[in-house]
Design a protein around this motif. Structure first.
Motif, PDB file in Angstrom:
ATOM      1  N   PHE A  48     -43.295 -73.875  10.548  1.00 28.59           N
ATOM      2  CA  PHE A  48     -44.077 -74.113  11.766  1.00 28.59           C
ATOM      3  C   PHE A  48     -45.543 -73.797  11.532  1.00 28.59           C
ATOM      4  O   PHE A  48     -45.891 -72.814  10.884  1.00 28.59           O
ATOM      5  N   THR A  49     -46.393 -74.635  12.080  1.00 30.14           N
ATOM      6  CA  THR A  49     -47.819 -74.347  12.146  1.00 30.14           C
ATOM      7  C   THR A  49     -48.335 -74.910  13.461  1.00 30.14           C
ATOM      8  O   THR A  49     -47.805 -75.893  13.975  1.00 30.14           O
ATOM      9  N   LEU A  50     -49.336 -74.261  14.004  1.00 29.15           N
ATOM     10  CA  LEU A  50     -49.939 -74.724  15.243  1.00 29.15           C
ATOM     11  C   LEU A  50     -50.967 -75.790  14.911  1.00 29.15           C
ATOM     12  O   LEU A  50     -51.900 -75.556  14.149  1.00 29.15           O
ATOM     13  N   ASP A  51     -50.777 -76.973  15.450  1.00 29.06           N
ATOM     14  CA  ASP A  51     -51.718 -78.076  15.258  1.00 29.06           C
ATOM     15  C   ASP A  51     -52.431 -78.303  16.583  1.00 29.06           C
ATOM     16  O   ASP A  51     -52.024 -77.778  17.614  1.00 29.06           O
ATOM     17  N   HIS A  52     -53.491 -79.066  16.536  1.00 29.66           N
ATOM     18  CA  HIS A  52     -54.264 -79.365  17.738  1.00 29.66           C
ATOM     19  C   HIS A  52     -54.369 -80.865  17.924  1.00 29.66           C
ATOM     20  O   HIS A  52     -54.697 -81.583  16.982  1.00 29.66           O
ATOM     21  N   LEU A  53     -54.080 -81.343  19.121  1.00 27.69           N
ATOM     22  CA  LEU A  53     -54.160 -82.763  19.441  1.00 27.69           C
ATOM     23  C   LEU A  53     -55.559 -83.290  19.124  1.00 27.69           C
ATOM     24  O   LEU A  53     -55.713 -84.283  18.435  1.00 27.69           O
ATOM     25  N   VAL A  54     -56.586 -82.604  19.610  1.00 24.63           N
ATOM     26  CA  VAL A  54     -57.967 -82.919  19.258  1.00 24.63           C
ATOM     27  C   VAL A  54     -58.379 -81.875  18.218  1.00 24.63           C
ATOM     28  O   VAL A  54     -58.458 -80.689  18.533  1.00 24.63           O
ATOM     29  N   PRO A  55     -58.584 -82.297  16.969  1.00 25.83           N
ATOM     30  CA  PRO A  55     -58.927 -81.342  15.913  1.00 25.83           C
ATOM     31  C   PRO A  55     -60.156 -80.506  16.282  1.00 25.83           C
ATOM     32  O   PRO A  55     -61.064 -80.966  16.975  1.00 25.83           O
ATOM     33  N   LEU A  56     -60.159 -79.283  15.804  1.00 31.70           N
ATOM     34  CA  LEU A  56     -61.260 -78.375  16.108  1.00 31.70           C
ATOM     35  C   LEU A  56     -62.589 -78.934  15.610  1.00 31.70           C
ATOM     36  O   LEU A  56     -63.615 -78.793  16.277  1.00 31.70           O
ATOM     37  N   SER A  57     -62.566 -79.612  14.469  1.00 29.49           N
ATOM     38  CA  SER A  57     -63.798 -80.185  13.918  1.00 29.49           C
ATOM     39  C   SER A  57     -64.304 -81.361  14.747  1.00 29.49           C
ATOM     40  O   SER A  57     -65.427 -81.818  14.560  1.00 29.49           O
ATOM     41  N   ARG A  58     -63.473 -81.861  15.658  1.00 30.73           N
ATOM     42  CA  ARG A  58     -63.855 -82.975  16.534  1.00 30.73           C
ATOM     43  C   ARG A  58     -64.092 -82.503  17.965  1.00 30.73           C
ATOM     44  O   ARG A  58     -64.099 -83.292  18.897  1.00 30.73           O
ATOM     45  N   GLY A  59     -64.198 -81.197  18.155  1.00 29.67           N
ATOM     46  CA  GLY A  59     -64.506 -80.652  19.471  1.00 29.67           C
ATOM     47  C   GLY A  59     -63.325 -80.099  20.241  1.00 29.67           C
ATOM     48  O   GLY A  59     -63.466 -79.718  21.398  1.00 29.67           O
ATOM     49  N   GLY A  60     -62.157 -80.036  19.616  1.00 31.66           N
ATOM     50  CA  GLY A  60     -60.980 -79.488  20.284  1.00 31.66           C
ATOM     51  C   GLY A  60     -61.109 -77.994  20.491  1.00 31.66           C
ATOM     52  O   GLY A  60     -61.812 -77.304  19.755  1.00 31.66           O
ATOM     53  N   ASN A  61     -60.420 -77.487  21.506  1.00 30.08           N
ATOM     54  CA  ASN A  61     -60.464 -76.075  21.830  1.00 30.08           C
ATOM     55  C   ASN A  61     -59.338 -75.348  21.109  1.00 30.08           C
ATOM     56  O   ASN A  61     -58.175 -75.698  21.250  1.00 30.08           O
ATOM     57  N   LEU A  62     -59.692 -74.301  20.375  1.00 28.07           N
ATOM     58  CA  LEU A  62     -58.732 -73.526  19.593  1.00 28.07           C
ATOM     59  C   LEU A  62     -57.668 -72.882  20.470  1.00 28.07           C
ATOM     60  O   LEU A  62     -56.502 -72.825  20.100  1.00 28.07           O
ATOM     61  N   LEU A  63     -58.046 -72.400  21.653  1.00 24.00           N
ATOM     62  CA  LEU A  63     -57.142 -71.604  22.476  1.00 24.00           C
ATOM     63  C   LEU A  63     -56.598 -72.330  23.701  1.00 24.00           C
ATOM     64  O   LEU A  63     -55.938 -71.723  24.536  1.00 24.00           O
ATOM     65  N   ASP A  64     -56.825 -73.618  23.817  1.00 23.90           N
ATOM     66  CA  ASP A  64     -56.340 -74.379  24.965  1.00 23.90           C
ATOM     67  C   ASP A  64     -54.879 -74.773  24.746  1.00 23.90           C
ATOM     68  O   ASP A  64     -54.564 -75.542  23.843  1.00 23.90           O
ATOM     69  N   PRO A  65     -53.954 -74.267  25.570  1.00 24.42           N
ATOM     70  CA  PRO A  65     -52.541 -74.613  25.407  1.00 24.42           C
ATOM     71  C   PRO A  65     -52.277 -76.115  25.522  1.00 24.42           C
ATOM     72  O   PRO A  65     -51.338 -76.631  24.918  1.00 24.42           O
ATOM     73  N   ALA A  66     -53.099 -76.834  26.277  1.00 26.31           N
ATOM     74  CA  ALA A  66     -52.922 -78.278  26.411  1.00 26.31           C
ATOM     75  C   ALA A  66     -53.284 -79.016  25.128  1.00 26.31           C
ATOM     76  O   ALA A  66     -52.901 -80.172  24.941  1.00 26.31           O
ATOM     77  N   ASN A  67     -54.011 -78.359  24.235  1.00 27.00           N
ATOM     78  CA  ASN A  67     -54.413 -78.963  22.965  1.00 27.00           C
ATOM     79  C   ASN A  67     -53.476 -78.539  21.824  1.00 27.00           C
ATOM     80  O   ASN A  67     -53.560 -79.057  20.723  1.00 27.00           O
ATOM     81  N   ALA A  68     -52.573 -77.597  22.091  1.00 27.83           N
ATOM     82  CA  ALA A  68     -51.690 -77.051  21.053  1.00 27.83           C
ATOM     83  C   ALA A  68     -50.454 -77.928  20.867  1.00 27.83           C
ATOM     84  O   ALA A  68     -49.882 -78.434  21.830  1.00 27.83           O
ATOM     85  N   ARG A  69     -50.061 -78.103  19.612  1.00 30.27           N
ATOM     86  CA  ARG A  69     -48.875 -78.876  19.263  1.00 30.27           C
ATOM     87  C   ARG A  69     -48.130 -78.175  18.127  1.00 30.27           C
ATOM     88  O   ARG A  69     -48.740 -77.571  17.255  1.00 30.27           O
ATOM     89  N   SER A  70     -46.820 -78.288  18.127  1.00 30.90           N
ATOM     90  CA  SER A  70     -45.995 -77.764  17.038  1.00 30.90           C
ATOM     91  C   SER A  70     -45.928 -78.799  15.930  1.00 30.90           C
ATOM     92  O   SER A  70     -45.719 -79.986  16.203  1.00 30.90           O
ATOM     93  N   ALA A  71     -46.093 -78.361  14.685  1.00 31.55           N
ATOM     94  CA  ALA A  71     -46.043 -79.292  13.557  1.00 31.55           C
ATOM     95  C   ALA A  71     -45.518 -78.591  12.312  1.00 31.55           C
ATOM     96  O   ALA A  71     -45.566 -77.360  12.204  1.00 31.55           O
ATOM     97  N   HIS A  72     -44.994 -79.386  11.388  1.00 29.04           N
ATOM     98  CA  HIS A  72     -44.679 -78.861  10.055  1.00 29.04           C
ATOM     99  C   HIS A  72     -46.002 -78.610   9.338  1.00 29.04           C
ATOM    100  O   HIS A  72     -46.975 -79.336   9.557  1.00 29.04           O
ATOM    101  N   ARG A  73     -46.037 -77.623   8.495  1.00 27.27           N
ATOM    102  CA  ARG A  73     -47.255 -77.326   7.729  1.00 27.27           C
ATOM    103  C   ARG A  73     -47.677 -78.552   6.912  1.00 27.27           C
ATOM    104  O   ARG A  73     -48.843 -78.912   6.872  1.00 27.27           O
ATOM    105  N   GLY A  74     -46.731 -79.239   6.289  1.00 24.27           N
ATOM    106  CA  GLY A  74     -47.042 -80.417   5.477  1.00 24.27           C
ATOM    107  C   GLY A  74     -47.586 -81.571   6.312  1.00 24.27           C
ATOM    108  O   GLY A  74     -48.533 -82.245   5.917  1.00 24.27           O
ATOM    109  N   CYS A  75     -46.989 -81.810   7.483  1.00 26.69           N
ATOM    110  CA  CYS A  75     -47.465 -82.892   8.364  1.00 26.69           C
ATOM    111  C   CYS A  75     -48.872 -82.599   8.853  1.00 26.69           C
ATOM    112  O   CYS A  75     -49.725 -83.491   8.892  1.00 26.69           O
ATOM    113  N   ASN A  76     -49.117 -81.347   9.206  1.00 29.89           N
ATOM    114  CA  ASN A  76     -50.428 -80.940   9.694  1.00 29.89           C
ATOM    115  C   ASN A  76     -51.478 -81.132   8.604  1.00 29.89           C
ATOM    116  O   ASN A  76     -52.569 -81.643   8.862  1.00 29.89           O
ATOM    117  N   SER A  77     -51.140 -80.782   7.383  1.00 28.02           N
ATOM    118  CA  SER A  77     -52.083 -80.935   6.268  1.00 28.02           C
ATOM    119  C   SER A  77     -52.380 -82.401   5.985  1.00 28.02           C
ATOM    120  O   SER A  77     -53.531 -82.775   5.757  1.00 28.02           O
TER     121      SER A  77
END
Length: 94
Positions: A48-77
């Motif tokens: 498990f790794t926490l991914d973000h719907l809107v990437p942080l480098s694109r202006g996504g919020n690190l701590l917004d639960p609405a931006n949080a998604r569950s992902a495999h570490r490999g898929c996220n990478s």
């Protein structure tokens, strides 16, 4: 100079809350083996790794639960900082 926000309590709490939902990977749709924890999780591509719907480098919020998604570490990478996931190609109909 501020420390890494991913080491703070609010981020760890968000990770714990997302993990507790037990959701499948939002990128590939497969189940995530949530039992992989601790030091081995940092090396396991299905962990498990926490991914973000809107990437942080694109202006996504690190701590917004609405931006949080569950992902495999490999898929996220593999997804990197793209805004959308690659859609599977449709097979040709003959």
């Amino acid at each position: 100079m501020a420390g890494n926000p991913r080491n703070g309590r609010p981020y760890r709490t968000l990770c714990t809350q997302q993990r507790a939902l037990g959701l499948p990977c939002w990128i590939c749709g497969r189940d995530i083996p949530y039992e992989i924890t601790g030091p081995e999780a940092g090396k396991h591509r299905d962990a498990f790794t926490l991914d973000h719907l809107v990437p942080l480098s694109r202006g996504g919020n690190l701590l917004d639960p609405a931006n949080a998604r569950s992902a495999h570490r490999g898929c996220n990478s593999r997804r990197g900082n793209r805004l959308t996931t690659a859609q599977p190609r449709a097979s040709r109909r003959w």
